[in-house]
Design a protein around this motif. Structure first.
Motif, PDB file in Angstrom:
ATOM      1  N   MET A   1       0.815  -1.210   0.000  1.00 19.50           N
ATOM      2  CA  MET A   1       0.000   0.000   0.000  1.00 19.50           C
ATOM      3  C   MET A   1       0.851   1.263   0.000  1.00 19.50           C
ATOM      4  N   LEU A   2       1.978   1.221   0.753  1.00 17.89           N
ATOM      5  CA  LEU A   2       2.872   2.378   0.775  1.00 17.89           C
ATOM      6  C   LEU A   2       3.445   2.641  -0.612  1.00 17.89           C
ATOM      7  N   LEU A   3       3.823   1.558  -1.311  1.00 22.79           N
ATOM      8  CA  LEU A   3       4.330   1.714  -2.678  1.00 22.79           C
ATOM      9  C   LEU A   3       3.251   2.287  -3.582  1.00 22.79           C
ATOM     10  N   GLY A   4       2.018   1.818  -3.375  1.00 18.92           N
ATOM     11  CA  GLY A   4       0.905   2.321  -4.185  1.00 18.92           C
ATOM     12  C   GLY A   4       0.658   3.789  -3.951  1.00 18.92           C
ATOM     13  N   LEU A   5       0.695   4.213  -2.690  1.00 22.28           N
ATOM     14  CA  LEU A   5       0.492   5.628  -2.368  1.00 22.28           C
ATOM     15  C   LEU A   5       1.619   6.482  -2.924  1.00 22.28           C
ATOM     16  N   ALA A   6       2.849   5.948  -2.893  1.00 18.91           N
ATOM     17  CA  ALA A   6       3.979   6.686  -3.453  1.00 18.91           C
ATOM     18  C   ALA A   6       3.811   6.846  -4.953  1.00 18.91           C
ATOM     19  N   ALA A   7       3.367   5.776  -5.612  1.00 23.00           N
ATOM     20  CA  ALA A   7       3.143   5.846  -7.061  1.00 23.00           C
ATOM     21  C   ALA A   7       2.050   6.846  -7.389  1.00 23.00           C
ATOM     22  N   ALA A   8       1.010   6.883  -6.547  1.00 23.19           N
ATOM     23  CA  ALA A   8      -0.084   7.831  -6.773  1.00 23.19           C
ATOM     24  C   ALA A   8       0.394   9.264  -6.623  1.00 23.19           C
ATOM     25  N   THR A   9       1.221   9.511  -5.608  1.00 20.75           N
ATOM     26  CA  THR A   9       1.742  10.860  -5.374  1.00 20.75           C
ATOM     27  C   THR A   9       2.562  11.343  -6.564  1.00 20.75           C
ATOM     28  N   ILE A  10       3.390  10.435  -7.096  1.00 20.53           N
ATOM     29  CA  ILE A  10       4.189  10.789  -8.275  1.00 20.53           C
ATOM     30  C   ILE A  10       3.285  11.024  -9.471  1.00 20.53           C
ATOM     31  N   GLY A  11       2.304  10.113  -9.649  1.00 27.65           N
ATOM     32  CA  GLY A  11       1.426  10.206 -10.808  1.00 27.65           C
ATOM     33  C   GLY A  11       0.593  11.463 -10.815  1.00 27.65           C
ATOM     34  N   LEU A  12       0.125  11.891  -9.631  1.00 28.65           N
ATOM     35  CA  LEU A  12      -0.732  13.070  -9.569  1.00 28.65           C
ATOM     36  C   LEU A  12      -0.005  14.334  -9.967  1.00 28.65           C
ATOM     37  N   SER A  13       1.309  14.324  -9.912  1.00 30.62           N
ATOM     38  CA  SER A  13       2.080  15.505 -10.286  1.00 30.62           C
ATOM     39  C   SER A  13       2.422  15.517 -11.770  1.00 30.62           C
ATOM     40  N   GLN A  14       1.988  14.451 -12.485  1.00 29.70           N
ATOM     41  CA  GLN A  14       2.315  14.353 -13.904  1.00 29.70           C
ATOM     42  C   GLN A  14       1.103  14.711 -14.743  1.00 29.70           C
ATOM     43  N   SER A  15       1.064  14.180 -15.968  1.00 26.86           N
ATOM     44  CA  SER A  15       0.044  14.593 -16.937  1.00 26.86           C
ATOM     45  C   SER A  15      -1.331  14.033 -16.605  1.00 26.86           C
ATOM     46  N   HIS A  16      -2.345  14.484 -17.355  1.00 27.14           N
ATOM     47  CA  HIS A  16      -3.717  14.015 -17.173  1.00 27.14           C
ATOM     48  C   HIS A  16      -3.804  12.529 -17.477  1.00 27.14           C
ATOM     49  N   ASP A  17      -3.105  12.062 -18.517  1.00 29.64           N
ATOM     50  CA  ASP A  17      -3.115  10.642 -18.860  1.00 29.64           C
ATOM     51  C   ASP A  17      -2.552   9.810 -17.720  1.00 29.64           C
ATOM     52  N   ALA A  18      -1.492  10.322 -17.082  1.00 29.24           N
ATOM     53  CA  ALA A  18      -0.915   9.601 -15.948  1.00 29.24           C
ATOM     54  C   ALA A  18      -1.906   9.533 -14.803  1.00 29.24           C
ATOM     55  N   ASN A  19      -2.649  10.614 -14.574  1.00 27.42           N
ATOM     56  CA  ASN A  19      -3.666  10.610 -13.527  1.00 27.42           C
ATOM     57  C   ASN A  19      -4.699   9.535 -13.785  1.00 27.42           C
ATOM     58  N   ALA A  20      -5.151   9.430 -15.030  1.00 23.64           N
ATOM     59  CA  ALA A  20      -6.140   8.424 -15.385  1.00 23.64           C
ATOM     60  C   ALA A  20      -5.605   7.030 -15.100  1.00 23.64           C
ATOM     61  N   SER A  21      -4.323   6.817 -15.372  1.00 22.26           N
ATOM     62  CA  SER A  21      -3.704   5.520 -15.129  1.00 22.26           C
ATOM     63  C   SER A  21      -3.669   5.199 -13.641  1.00 22.26           C
ATOM     64  N   VAL A  22      -3.309   6.197 -12.825  1.00 19.52           N
ATOM     65  CA  VAL A  22      -3.241   5.996 -11.380  1.00 19.52           C
ATOM     66  C   VAL A  22      -4.618   5.687 -10.821  1.00 19.52           C
ATOM     67  N   PHE A  23      -5.628   6.477 -11.212  1.00 17.84           N
ATOM     68  CA  PHE A  23      -6.973   6.233 -10.705  1.00 17.84           C
ATOM     69  C   PHE A  23      -7.489   4.876 -11.171  1.00 17.84           C
ATOM     70  N   GLY A  24      -7.135   4.485 -12.400  1.00 17.07           N
ATOM     71  CA  GLY A  24      -7.504   3.154 -12.892  1.00 17.07           C
ATOM     72  C   GLY A  24      -6.883   2.072 -12.034  1.00 17.07           C
ATOM     73  N   TRP A  25      -5.631   2.293 -11.606  1.00 13.63           N
ATOM     74  CA  TRP A  25      -4.958   1.319 -10.744  1.00 13.63           C
ATOM     75  C   TRP A  25      -5.690   1.168  -9.425  1.00 13.63           C
ATOM     76  N   PHE A  26      -6.085   2.271  -8.813  1.00 14.89           N
ATOM     77  CA  PHE A  26      -6.791   2.213  -7.540  1.00 14.89           C
ATOM     78  C   PHE A  26      -8.167   1.566  -7.696  1.00 14.89           C
ATOM     79  N   ASP A  27      -8.887   1.913  -8.771  1.00 11.76           N
ATOM     80  CA  ASP A  27     -10.189   1.292  -9.025  1.00 11.76           C
ATOM     81  C   ASP A  27     -10.045  -0.218  -9.175  1.00 11.76           C
ATOM     82  N   ASN A  28      -9.017  -0.633  -9.929  1.00 14.29           N
ATOM     83  CA  ASN A  28      -8.797  -2.063 -10.137  1.00 14.29           C
ATOM     84  C   ASN A  28      -8.464  -2.759  -8.818  1.00 14.29           C
ATOM     85  N   PHE A  29      -7.616  -2.126  -7.995  1.00 12.38           N
ATOM     86  CA  PHE A  29      -7.247  -2.692  -6.700  1.00 12.38           C
ATOM     87  C   PHE A  29      -8.480  -2.855  -5.823  1.00 12.38           C
ATOM     88  N   GLU A  30      -9.327  -1.833  -5.783  1.00  8.31           N
ATOM     89  CA  GLU A  30     -10.529  -1.877  -4.946  1.00  8.31           C
ATOM     90  C   GLU A  30     -11.481  -2.973  -5.409  1.00  8.31           C
TER      91      GLU A  30
END
Length: 210
Positions: A1-30
């Motif tokens: 989970m810590l790795l996932g949160l770190a990846a999300a933090t990095i992703g949120l600072s990047q492009s819109h496409d990266a954000n979509a990928s991060v949110f997709g990852w969390f949706d899939n995990f849930e």
């Protein structure tokens, strides 16, 4: 989970496409966690080689996974067995070899379309989507992507639409997981294509204006 949160933090600072990928990852995990703990309300359908529906199960709580007794991994721990179990309620269905899809919280437009339209040629995928778009344009106008699922012979068996579509690997062989607007789609032994909705609209527009 810590790795996932770190990846999300990095992703949120990047492009819109990266954000979509991060949110997709969390949706899939849930969704994966929910499937393993309490199950998902899935509609599960199997199809023959030519895309004809064989059977369908509608379950309030289901989970799909590799059959433990048949599981066999290679030296890199990649699953080699294609035998899957569908656990629903207190029952288990074991399946291998033919196309299977399972989904929750979405509409399969192929089923709806086929009920009132005679389709002579399932080989031409984009014209089929054009016809669907014209029939269901009010429901598709705000959607950004279309997912078409085909049988092993290339016959369309399912069409889903969504604003947010992400594709995910699974631990199962020959299987793919999708998240479409926060809902699960599972495809086993299928071909699939994800189209931008804009390309379907442009195709319909060009056909009408010719």
């Amino acid at each position: 989970m810590l790795l996932g949160l770190a990846a999300a933090t990095i992703g949120l600072s990047q492009s819109h496409d990266a954000n979509a990928s991060v949110f997709g990852w969390f949706d899939n995990f849930e969704l994966t966690l929910e499937s393993k703990t309490k199950g998902l309300p899935l509609t599960i359908s199997t199809y023959d080689f030519d895309g004809q529906k064989i059977d369908q199960v509608k379950a309030k709580s289901a989970d799909i996974h590799t059959d433990a007794a048949m599981s066999k991994t290679d030296k890199d721990f990649n699953e080699q067995s294609s035998v899957i179990d569908v656990d629903y309620g207190n029952k288990r269905m074991t399946h291998v070899g033919s196309t299977l899809i399972a989904y929750e919280g979405m509409k399969n437009y192929e089923d709806q379309f086929s009920k009132h339209i005679n389709i002579d040629d399932h080989q031409k995928s984009v014209p089929l989507l054009n016809s669907m778009y014209q029939d269901f344009s009010n429901q598709w106008n705000s959607q950004s992507k279309v997912v078409m699922i085909r049988s092993q012979s290339g016959k369309p068996i399912a069409v889903f639409t969504g604003d947010n579509v992400s594709i995910h690997q699974t631990e199962m062989k020959n299987a793919t997981k999708f998240v479409i607007n926060g809902h699960r789609l599972f495809a086993y032994l299928c071909d699939y294509t994800v189209y931008p909705m804009s390309s379907i609209k442009d195709s319909v527009h060009n056909k009408v204006t010719k």
